[in-house]
Design an enzyme around this catalytic site. Sequence first.
Site, PDB file in Angstrom:
ATOM      1  CB  SER A 425      -0.708  -0.105   1.135  1.00 30.87           C
ATOM      2  OG  SER A 425      -1.952  -0.671   0.893  1.00 30.87           O
ATOM      3  N   PRO A 426       0.083   2.227  -0.641  1.00 28.70           N
ATOM      4  CG  PRO A 426      -0.940   3.790  -1.691  1.00 28.70           C
ATOM      5  CD  PRO A 426      -0.677   2.522  -1.348  1.00 28.70           C
ATOM      6  CD  GLN A 503      -2.560   6.892  -3.007  1.00 27.83           C
ATOM      7  OE1 GLN A 503      -1.885   7.717  -1.628  1.00 27.83           O
ATOM      8  NE2 GLN A 503      -3.103   5.814  -2.579  1.00 27.83           N
ATOM      9  CE1 TYR A 586      -4.794  14.041   3.588  1.00 30.49           C
ATOM     10  CE2 TYR A 586      -5.265  11.840   2.056  1.00 30.49           C
ATOM     11  CZ  TYR A 586      -4.407  12.454   2.957  1.00 30.49           C
ATOM     12  OH  TYR A 586      -3.531  11.736   3.767  1.00 30.49           O
ATOM     13  NE  ARG A 634      -6.080   3.955  -1.181  1.00 35.41           N
ATOM     14  CZ  ARG A 634      -5.551   2.983  -0.193  1.00 35.41           C
ATOM     15  NH1 ARG A 634      -5.659   4.310   1.097  1.00 35.41           N
ATOM     16  NH2 ARG A 634      -4.824   2.404  -0.041  1.00 35.41           N
ATOM     17  N   GLY A 727      -0.777  -2.823   3.681  1.00 30.20           N
ATOM     18  CA  GLY A 727      -0.129  -1.748   3.937  1.00 30.20           C
ATOM     19  C   GLY A 727       0.896  -1.882   5.964  1.00 30.20           C
ATOM     20  NE  ARG A 728      -2.159   0.944  10.959  1.00 22.86           N
ATOM     21  CZ  ARG A 728      -2.841   1.518  10.293  1.00 22.86           C
ATOM     22  NH1 ARG A 728      -4.386   0.577   9.368  1.00 22.86           N
ATOM     23  NH2 ARG A 728      -2.936   2.992  10.213  1.00 22.86           N
TER      24      ARG A 728
END
Length: 776
Positions: A425-426, A503, A586, A634, A727-728
């Site tokens: 993941s970004p 991204q 965003y 996304r 991700g994490r």
Amino acid sequence: MKIVCIGGGPAGLYFALLMKQHNPVHDITVVERNKPYDTFGWGVVFSDATMDHMRTWDLETANEVQQAFNHWDDIELRFKGRTVRSGGHGFVGIGRKKLLNILQARCERLGVHLVFETEAGSDDDYPDADLVIACDGIHSRVRSQHAEVFRPDIVTRPNRYIWLGTHKLYDAFTFDFQRTEHGWFQAHIYKFDENTTTFIVECPEAVWRAHGLDQADQQASIAFCERVFADNLQGAALMTNARHLRGSAWLNFQRVTCEQWWLRNRHGAHVVLMGDAVHTAHFAIGSGTKLAIEDAMALTRQFQRLGDTPDRLPEVLAAYQEERRVETLRIQNAAWNAMEWFEVCGQRYCDAFEPEQFMYSMLTRSQRISHENLRLRDRAWLEGYERWFARRAGVPVAEGATPPPPMFTPFRLRQLTLKNRIVVSPMAQYAAEDGMVGDYHLVHLGARAQGGAALVMAEMTCPSADARITPQCPGLWNEAQAQAWRRIVDWVHTQTDAHIGVQLGHAGPKGATHAPWSGPGMDQPLEQGGWPLLAASAQPYLPHGAVPRAMDRADMDRVRDDFVAATHRAASAGFDWLELHCAHGYLLSSFISALTNHRSDEYGGSLAGRLRYPLEVCRAMRAAWPAGRPMSVRISAHDWVDGGTTPADAVEIARAFKDAGADLIDVSSGQVHPGQKPTYGRMYQTPFADRVRQEAGIATMAVGAISEADHANSILAAGRADLCAVGRPHLANPAWTLTEAARIGYTAVAWPRTYRSAKPQLESLFAREKAQGAGQ
């Protein structure tokens, strides 16, 4: 104590016999509206595990039930002219009447008073009781009379179902799906005694009405079901055991939960809810009887632990509620997932899926059964399915050969082929200087590119200086930044077999803030060194945050052109994949959500209006991005706030971006509004990716709490997404993908040549751990 159980179902009877067995001194009465040894309903289902619990609590009852039940391991699917069967599932079916008769007889032998043909209208009818067990069913009068205390939440679901039976016998739990001119019907079929089978027919409300079943009486409905499932029934009749034949027998399922489970009434008696009166679980996983039986066990256990005298009742009932709430919610969540699957399968899966994948999706519908759990249940069937999945992905697997797990099959989009389905993941690192990436980013992204994932996504990168979230965010607004990125991209391409994507996103109202670990923390505005913010509307993300300026057309033109210029730089830097960030509050997300877009011009109002500008940016970027390289978007599929974006909206959003040139939707959720209340859990965002994939007809990437190979394989094999972004776990372990391959015993995955000496050691370690676990 003097105990009265209102309702002679499984919960009341089983609690009565357990409590009487625990302490014969108790005066226990069960009040039932039906006649002695008479009841209504077809078969009930519970698992082998519930039977094991019953043996522990009361072996005599368990032995009688065991002699009467029908046990099966197989689940059979009849779908599109095919029959698919999988084993190892372990269910018990028994007639409801037979089960209650066993429990009634056991109660009588123990000295429980059974009062039949008596309608208990209220707990007030028993003023001298110390404890009243309200197990009076889904339409509980006791719960209704004390609704202000119990605070029930009752949700009526849209599907219609009719509970029937037949004398045709089946040797597996059978699911039959039949398409009609108006839509799909499904039957849940299981044998429960030596000559009778339960036959539940279910369909969406719209299909039910289209066939005129809302006007049909029971006999007409039965005749209709016999025609729909004629190929299955082979001349056998369907039956009803309802007490009357007037009106429709079709029902809507009601999901019941309660905030409070017990109270003390005006007579001083304690009243506690049990069974369907306090919680219901959809028949799709057959847990209603299980929950009732285990309620009885749990309450008895608390009396054993804390004491069974009247003065102990408040403590006992509080402990009972606390113990059962967690387990009940777990079962109800699984039942909810299964229920929703049957509600939408006609719309999402029946037409799109082949029988092989449809079977897998159905077996894993509750998310309680995972990929590796299926392997334990029926290795041969699962490997056959993995072989089918691999071949569909273009991997030639010979019959009998060991196939790759779904996560290790390739995926092609445009002219790019990913070696497997795992994406890093970004993840924002907040480590750039003036938008420039450096050695840290080379090491960070390079390590993860060596770790086995097919695609490594760089963090959100900004098309202008005022697009940053923090002063430490990377950018692509000048050629020097593009050159810095090219160094990293070239390293990934020359030193690994991974692909790398970027991204692009604009922070909008969430810009000019602190990095998470500095100053006041994430999302908190900079005290100095900030910059003017832009958004769809002049609304700050946090109440005390900087107020952004509502964008005018000149702002829109400039920002769109910034995105296009950054896209050209990303292409020249050699990135393989481009993603546009339209999520998480965003800038572009602030246009999409009704919570943040309050414009009155053509860029506000309806969802189509709110999408207008983000789609303009997307089209311009797609035109600037090389035709052979994929582009994703996304989105936040759920704002988790009333009035915000919903999963239904997400389908429309995805369709719009698909038309604008997106190849894949990266389906996330939340972070749009500070008042969000997400429902977290493993793979909790995957249902959104699933819905978008099936209903919008576009490839999706699942994100959020995907932390094991088992999760990824389950998601991919069921067709809920095409890629899984992790991700994490990749922050904690750059080689997460290689580690998970070793953990599940998949040794065919290639390691970087410099690290290959570690591969057999890690694989041996996990193999020993697995062998030791199997031997315990």
